[in-house]
Scaffold this active site. Sequence first.
Site, PDB file in Angstrom:
ATOM      1  N   SER A 195       3.304   1.251  -3.187  1.00 37.00           N
ATOM      2  CA  SER A 195       4.113   0.248  -2.490  1.00 37.00           C
ATOM      3  C   SER A 195       4.840  -0.704  -3.424  1.00 37.00           C
ATOM      4  O   SER A 195       5.829  -1.299  -3.022  1.00 37.00           O
ATOM      5  CB  SER A 195       3.251  -0.525  -1.492  1.00 37.00           C
ATOM      6  N   HIS A 223       4.497   4.172   3.326  1.00 40.71           N
ATOM      7  CA  HIS A 223       5.913   4.128   2.944  1.00 40.71           C
ATOM      8  C   HIS A 223       6.602   5.487   2.992  1.00 40.71           C
ATOM      9  O   HIS A 223       7.763   5.602   2.640  1.00 40.71           O
ATOM     10  CB  HIS A 223       6.053   3.513   1.543  1.00 40.71           C
ATOM     11  N   LYS A 254       6.653   0.035   9.607  1.00 41.01           N
ATOM     12  CA  LYS A 254       7.614   0.145   8.514  1.00 41.01           C
ATOM     13  C   LYS A 254       8.778   1.029   8.980  1.00 41.01           C
ATOM     14  O   LYS A 254       9.554   0.586   9.813  1.00 41.01           O
ATOM     15  CB  LYS A 254       6.904   0.620   7.252  1.00 41.01           C
TER      16      LYS A 254
HETATM   17  C1  LIG Z   1       1.835  -2.071   4.685  1.00 39.59           C
HETATM   18  C2  LIG Z   1       0.751  -1.217   4.159  1.00 39.59           C
HETATM   19  C3  LIG Z   1      -0.471  -1.121   4.811  1.00 39.59           C
HETATM   20  C4  LIG Z   1      -0.827  -1.990   5.963  1.00 39.59           C
HETATM   21  O1  LIG Z   1      -0.203  -1.599   7.124  1.00 39.59           O
HETATM   22  P1  LIG Z   1       0.021  -2.681   8.272  1.00 39.59           P
HETATM   23  O2  LIG Z   1       0.320  -1.888   9.469  1.00 39.59           O
HETATM   24  O3  LIG Z   1       1.143  -3.535   7.814  1.00 39.59           O
HETATM   25  O4  LIG Z   1      -1.272  -3.452   8.376  1.00 39.59           O
HETATM   26  C5  LIG Z   1      -1.396  -0.216   4.350  1.00 39.59           C
HETATM   27  N1  LIG Z   1      -1.147   0.530   3.259  1.00 39.59           N
HETATM   28  C6  LIG Z   1       0.002   0.435   2.583  1.00 39.59           C
HETATM   29  C7  LIG Z   1       0.217   1.296   1.386  1.00 39.59           C
HETATM   30  C8  LIG Z   1       0.986  -0.453   3.003  1.00 39.59           C
HETATM   31  O5  LIG Z   1       2.110  -0.563   2.321  1.00 39.59           O
END
Ligand SMILES: *Cc1c(COP(=O)(O)O)cnc(C)c1O
Length: 412
Positions: A195, A223, A254
């Site tokens: 990320s 992602h 996302k």
């Molecule tokens: C954003 C993210 C999460 C968390 O997901 P949410 O739905 O925002 O709680 C978990 N793992 C990774 C790699 C992320 O980027």
Amino acid sequence: MSNSFKALTLVNQAITRLEEGLLKRSLRINEKACDVDAVVGDRALKTFCSNDYLGLANHPALVTALSDGAQKYGVGSGASHLISGHSRAHELLENQLARFQSAHIPNARALFFSTGYMANLTAITGLIGLANKGEAHIYSAALNHASLIDGVRLASSQHQALVTIFDHLDLASLEKDLSKDTSSLKLIVIDGVFSMDGDLAPLNSLLQLANQYDALLMVDDAHGFGVLGEKGHGILEYLDLHSERLIYIGTLGKAAGVSGAFICAADSFIEWLIQKGRPYIYTTATSPAIAHAVSKSLDLIEGIEGKTRRKHLDELIKLWNEEMVFSCWQKASSSSAIQPVIIGSNAHALQAAKLLDAAGYWIPAIRPPTVPEGKARLRITFSANHTVDDVKELIQTLQKIESSMLVEGVSL
Ligand SMILES: *Cc1c(COP(=O)(O)O)cnc(C)c1O
């Protein structure tokens, strides 16, 4: 009379220390719906920082689906899934999510969560709970997302699991550890797309290791889901991986533009998590209206809309990789929508973010502990709603800002 007390003194001191270390973060209020144009205060800003990779967060079809979902299923779920909160909307969504991974995970079944954080806690603690205390071993990649790290910590304290942190570029040492490991359950845990760096995990090799040393491989594709693969099914589709050892996590806030997350795995693992996954059991089911909106998002992702958006996004990333040249700052080697610019010190990264803000951009400086010490950076993300001109203008602005900071004697 003093109205100060111990905890209040501690908290104020702790915040002051954050300020002194340039580590205090602050909230900004966006007056507009999530898109590439934001309004903060009375200023219009171009954003290059959201994870709305496909630009679906404010898509009219999703806005309509959310209100249709509320009409049809109501707003609240009223209870946890195992009590009475599991609606038809949740069930339909889970079937659709499972179908997305079914070419890659035999007997795939999916479980929907309100956030990725909860999905990760559930998957790791639940799976580790399959072994007797002290008999499971977790191999967790060094740059993993905080929610994976916290899941690993929770599993290790609840079940006395052993934990090894491995560098995802050093699979030789991982293999050495696995080859000596006699634990009854081994779990490898890794981000699909990192990320903060944007590079992809070496999942082909990791799956080979998992097969060879009888481990499960859990991939957090926060992602990649929606973005990677012809149909947007994510990293398993993109890398053409197949195995019943795969535990797949996708998030839905996302690229999918809504909120929530899911675990997809072979049916028996999901059945076990429904029985024993504490963060699944002891929480109220997500609004069924949200589940209904996510279903619509999956239709868009798989259909022509998603395909067109992924193609445009790829073109923007290609343009950036070809045309963005720094003299001192470093680009990461990333072909994903996450394109960090590594600047170094917190002060310099903050200064760059401030100059970008003055130029009308919203790109925050990412500092430790989110990234390693001395690797503070701008985390630039692209969205299918950006235009080619948006990206070209960003490139010019960044080049100007870098040279102005170098003139001032600021270097890495
Ligand atoms: C954003 C993210 C999460 C968390 O997901 P949410 O739905 O925002 O709680 C978990 N793992 C990774 C790699 C992320 O980027």
